[in-house]
Write a protein that holds these residues in place. Structure first.
Motif, mmCIF file in Angstrom:
data_model
loop_
_atom_site.group_PDB
_atom_site.id
_atom_site.type_symbol
_atom_site.label_atom_id
_atom_site.label_comp_id
_atom_site.label_asym_id
_atom_site.label_seq_id
_atom_site.Cartn_x
_atom_site.Cartn_y
_atom_site.Cartn_z
ATOM 1 N N THR A 390 57.952 -33.856 2.605
ATOM 2 C CA THR A 390 58.235 -32.831 1.594
ATOM 3 C C THR A 390 58.522 -33.446 0.231
ATOM 4 O OG1 THR A 390 60.621 -32.808 2.094
ATOM 5 C CG2 THR A 390 59.199 -31.331 3.379
ATOM 6 N N PHE A 391 58.740 -34.760 0.197
ATOM 7 C CA PHE A 391 59.026 -35.487 -1.049
ATOM 8 C C PHE A 391 58.682 -36.942 -0.783
ATOM 9 C CE2 PHE A 391 61.671 -37.976 -3.919
ATOM 10 C CZ PHE A 391 61.612 -37.276 -5.122
ATOM 11 N N THR A 392 58.086 -37.616 -1.766
ATOM 12 C CA THR A 392 57.652 -38.992 -1.555
ATOM 13 C C THR A 392 58.364 -39.947 -2.504
ATOM 14 O OG1 THR A 392 55.488 -38.378 -0.691
ATOM 15 C CG2 THR A 392 55.677 -40.564 -1.631
ATOM 16 N N LEU A 393 58.732 -41.097 -1.952
ATOM 17 C CA LEU A 393 59.352 -42.185 -2.701
ATOM 18 C C LEU A 393 58.352 -43.331 -2.770
ATOM 19 C CD1 LEU A 393 61.921 -43.374 -4.023
ATOM 20 C CD2 LEU A 393 62.685 -44.021 -1.728
ATOM 21 N N ASN A 394 58.043 -43.800 -3.959
ATOM 22 C CA ASN A 394 57.018 -44.817 -4.149
ATOM 23 C C ASN A 394 57.624 -46.029 -4.847
ATOM 24 O OD1 ASN A 394 54.723 -46.301 -4.517
ATOM 25 N ND2 ASN A 394 53.614 -44.765 -5.697
ATOM 26 N N ASN A 395 57.846 -47.094 -4.098
ATOM 27 C CA ASN A 395 58.426 -48.314 -4.660
ATOM 28 C C ASN A 395 57.306 -49.274 -5.030
ATOM 29 O OD1 ASN A 395 60.062 -50.433 -5.402
ATOM 30 N ND2 ASN A 395 60.533 -51.060 -3.308
ATOM 31 N N TYR A 396 56.670 -49.040 -6.185
ATOM 32 C CA TYR A 396 55.592 -49.920 -6.621
ATOM 33 C C TYR A 396 56.125 -51.179 -7.291
ATOM 34 C CZ TYR A 396 56.441 -46.613 -10.453
ATOM 35 O OH TYR A 396 57.042 -45.796 -11.383
ATOM 36 N N GLY A 397 57.446 -51.281 -7.419
ATOM 37 C CA GLY A 397 58.036 -52.503 -7.967
ATOM 38 C C GLY A 397 57.732 -53.732 -7.140
ATOM 39 N N VAL A 398 57.429 -53.548 -5.831
ATOM 40 C CA VAL A 398 57.115 -54.700 -4.979
ATOM 41 C C VAL A 398 55.823 -55.370 -5.424
ATOM 42 C CG1 VAL A 398 58.318 -53.735 -2.993
ATOM 43 C CG2 VAL A 398 55.897 -53.211 -3.326
ATOM 44 N N PHE A 399 55.000 -54.687 -6.239
ATOM 45 C CA PHE A 399 53.775 -55.287 -6.747
ATOM 46 C C PHE A 399 53.984 -55.958 -8.101
ATOM 47 C CE2 PHE A 399 52.318 -51.561 -4.207
ATOM 48 C CZ PHE A 399 51.814 -52.294 -3.147
ATOM 49 N N GLY A 400 55.254 -56.009 -8.542
ATOM 50 C CA GLY A 400 55.573 -56.706 -9.780
ATOM 51 C C GLY A 400 55.282 -55.924 -11.038
#
Length: 475
Positions: A390-400
């Motif tokens: 119902t809601f998404t968390l996107n941690n793209y910080g792991v790609f720098g």
């Protein structure tokens, strides 16, 4: 007399309409038990082993490895009944007679509940019953028995199967022995890509952990082989567009992701707001929580703390835990929070789902996030674990990277993106200091709320990141 039953590819749930054959688990002429897995298929959601609802001799298989089959298409045919399912010598002996039993290697009968007219005990969406099946021994027929069974059903089985049994092509009782020596490949998708393009995996050096061969390694090998092939003919000038091309079909997982993203951009009027945040306090809180648990206690991940903050923010701003019913022209607010999180794998981008995240502690969230991440990497996620967020968390910080404007995971109403946490100069308590800073970005469906709600949600998340004690106000 044996009865030939056709087993079609079942409905694998969540609106999936097709699946790709990855690996056959049985051979033509092999005796299978009720609910025995017979084929491994890849849907747009996950890898699935499909059990057969019938017991007997496999008389035909439909679809080669790598071929896509539609739901409802023939998968295999099985000759069921006493004559087809008992090895030679067992029929008429009293141990495997007309009761539809399958004789084991010693000739003793094993009761077979799934004979002609019976249903499977396995529940896979589209067929099966809820009754638990009895454990059965996997039996391979002798060549004579397999040939006899094939002769009884010859002409009855559909000719559509490319492996259909005929008198001129006797069935094989045993599968071919695998080539000796291990190859460091986990994903069957990587194996298939190599096989389809003639790449010998044993010649590759994997770039993954411990030399693991990844999809990227195979694609590089394909590209390297394509370049000299394009200029192989002397004097032949190939079009520039053909030099070094690698064409990857948009099907399976990649195809569904492409369709879903296109639909999201087509249907959702999205907007993005963002804010830079001092995450020093959150990192300190995580260290303190893990230290308090002792050296042997499970560690709480940063993603788990962010998920916990999101559930608190959604409780304050429920407008963002919603979806839009376009047909009814209604906004549907959802009472339960199922948080999806973006995970990059060899198969592509997947979004595993933490169910009832609003009812979980930080420790429980961390444990479930870890379990789902591991399952995503080894390709064992089920369709149910990849749907319903119902809601998404996107941690793209792991790609720098610092920031992004992610595409909303349709049909959700919002996604929170988190950039990398890096030391930066920051004004803290009136003085310039080096602090751990990140950027938060909220992409939201402008139909479900206006900027005030989106800004309030993002600001509350930012306050909790900067001062985790803010969460205690809602406890």
């Amino acid at each position: 007399m044996a009865e030939v039953k056709e087993f079609t590819l079942p409905d694998l749930g969540e609106g999936l309409t097709e699946a790709e054959v990855v690996r056959w688990l049985v051979e033509v002429g092999e005796v299978v038990a009720v609910d025995q897995p017979v084929v491994e298929v890849e849907t747009a959601k996950a890898m699935v082993e499909v059990p057969c609802p019938y017991g007997g001799v496999v008389t035909a298989r439909y679809g080669a490895e790598g071929e896509e089959l539609a739901v409802g298409a023939p998968l295999l045919t099985v000759a069921v009944g006493a004559d087809a399912s008992a090895p030679a010598g067992a029929q008429g002996s009293g141990s495997g007679g007309a009761d539809g039993g399958v004789a084991d290697a010693d000739g003793a009968g094993v009761a077979e509940d799934g004979g002609a007219g019976e249903t499977s005990g396995a529940v896979l969406v589209g067929y099966g019953t809820g009754a638990p099946p009895a454990r059965r021994r996997r039996v391979r027929p002798t060549p004579a028995a397999a040939a006899a069974a094939a002769g009884q059903v010859n002409g009855v089985a559909s000719g559509r199967g490319r492996y259909a049994v005929t008198p001129e092509a006797p069935v094989r009782a045993e599968a071919a022995e695998p080539a000796p020596g291990p190859v460091p490949v986990i994903s069957p998708l990587v194996r298939r890509l190599a096989r389809q393009n003639g790449v010998e995996l044993r010649t590759l050096t994997g770039s993954g952990p411990d030399g693991l061969i990844l999809r990227a390694d195979v694609e590089r090998a394909i590209g390297a082989a394509a370049a000299p092939a394009a200029s192989a003919e002397p004097g032949a000038a190939a079009p520039a567009a053909d030099a070094g091309e690698v064409r990857i079909p948009l099907r399976g997982l990649r195809g569904v992701v492409a369709d879903k993203m296109s639909r999201s951009r087509r249907e959702i009027p999205e907007a993005t707001c963002w804010v830079d945040v001092d995450a020093t306090g959150l990192l300190a809180a995580r260290r303190a929580m893990n230290a308090a648990g002792g050296p042997d206690a499970p560690k709480i991940s940063l993603l788990a703390l962010l998920a916990r903050i999101c559930t608190a923010a959604l409780a304050r701003y429920p407008e963002l835990n919603a979806r839009v019913d376009t047909d009814a022209r209604e906004i549907v607010r959802l009472e339960r929070v199922h948080i999806g999180f973006a995970a990059q794998t060899d198969r592509g981008l997947v979004v595993p789902v933490v169910r009832d995240a609003h009812a979980r502690s930080a420790e429980s969230l961390s444990e479930e996030l870890g379990r789902l991440t591991g399952a995503a990497r080894d390709g064992s996620l089920t369709p149910g674990e990849l749907t319903g967020s119902t809601f998404t968390l996107n941690n793209y910080g792991v790609f720098g990277v610092d920031g992004s404007t992610p595409i909303i995971n349709h049909p959700e109403a919002a996604m929170l993106g988190v950039g990398r946490i890096v030391p930066k100069p920051w004004v803290h308590e009136g003085e310039l200091a080096v602090r751990q800073v990140t950027q938060l970005a909220l992409t939201f469906d402008h139909r479900v709320c206006d900027g005030g709600v989106a800004g309030g949600f993002l600001r509350y998340v930012a306050d909790c990141v900067e001062q985790p004690a803010v969460l205690l106000r809602g406890v």
